[in-house]
Design a protein around this motif. Structure first.
Motif, mmCIF file in Angstrom:
data_model
loop_
_atom_site.group_PDB
_atom_site.id
_atom_site.type_symbol
_atom_site.label_atom_id
_atom_site.label_comp_id
_atom_site.label_asym_id
_atom_site.label_seq_id
_atom_site.Cartn_x
_atom_site.Cartn_y
_atom_site.Cartn_z
ATOM 1 N N SER A 11 1.105 -1.168 0.115
ATOM 2 C CA SER A 11 -0.088 0.050 -0.072
ATOM 3 C C SER A 11 0.815 1.363 -0.042
ATOM 4 C CB SER A 11 -0.927 0.059 1.284
ATOM 5 O OG SER A 11 -1.740 -1.078 1.370
ATOM 6 N N ASN A 12 1.955 1.384 0.892
ATOM 7 C CA ASN A 12 2.854 2.464 0.840
ATOM 8 C C ASN A 12 3.643 2.679 -0.465
ATOM 9 O OD1 ASN A 12 2.080 3.448 3.481
ATOM 10 N ND2 ASN A 12 3.460 1.952 4.313
ATOM 11 N N ALA A 13 4.066 1.429 -0.912
ATOM 12 C CA ALA A 13 4.932 1.423 -2.142
ATOM 13 C C ALA A 13 4.217 2.150 -3.175
ATOM 14 C CB ALA A 13 5.468 0.025 -2.293
ATOM 15 N N ILE A 14 2.899 1.659 -3.523
ATOM 16 C CA ILE A 14 1.915 2.235 -4.578
ATOM 17 C C ILE A 14 1.878 3.784 -4.416
ATOM 18 C CG2 ILE A 14 -0.413 2.509 -5.232
ATOM 19 C CD1 ILE A 14 -0.741 -0.414 -4.424
ATOM 20 N N GLU A 15 2.127 4.380 -3.219
ATOM 21 C CA GLU A 15 2.010 5.589 -3.102
ATOM 22 C C GLU A 15 3.425 6.418 -2.862
ATOM 23 O OE1 GLU A 15 -0.663 6.486 0.123
ATOM 24 O OE2 GLU A 15 -2.214 5.661 -0.432
ATOM 25 N N GLY A 16 4.579 5.570 -3.465
ATOM 26 C CA GLY A 16 5.703 6.400 -3.283
ATOM 27 C C GLY A 16 6.712 6.080 -2.475
ATOM 28 N N ASN A 17 6.342 5.293 -1.220
ATOM 29 C CA ASN A 17 7.296 5.155 -0.194
ATOM 30 C C ASN A 17 8.284 4.313 -0.589
ATOM 31 O OD1 ASN A 17 8.247 3.903 2.397
ATOM 32 N ND2 ASN A 17 6.193 4.999 3.288
#
Length: 85
Positions: free
Chosen positions: A43-49
């Motif tokens: 979920s965070n990776a999708i948002e650029g984390n």
């Protein structure tokens, strides 16, 4: 009919899993922890984390990761809290 073969494989795996039920509580707990960790990471990776899966695990254990922003740490922690609530 490639899809039919895939469904047959899924059915066979489901049957194999069903023979192991009920799963031990420790196994269920481990599976839940793994699911929540991967859910948080993706979920965070999708948002650029930019935290890796391993770094996300470390952050959720309460340890900071060098070279990563506090924003990324808090994103992981906040996402985790929202998932488990």
């Amino acid at each position: 009919m490639k899809n039919t073969n895939s469904f047959d494989q899924i059915d066979a795996l489901k049957h194999q899993l069903d023979t192991l039920r009920p799963l031990p509580k420790e196994t269920v707990r481990s599976l839940h922890e793994a699911l929540v960790l991967e859910w948080t990471y993706h979920s965070n990776a999708i948002e650029g984390n930019t935290l890796t899966l391993k770094e996300t695990k470390v952050v959720l254990e309460g340890i900071t990761v060098g070279g990563k922003s506090l924003r990324e740490h808090f994103e992981a922690l906040n996402r985790y809290i929202r998932i488990i609530e």
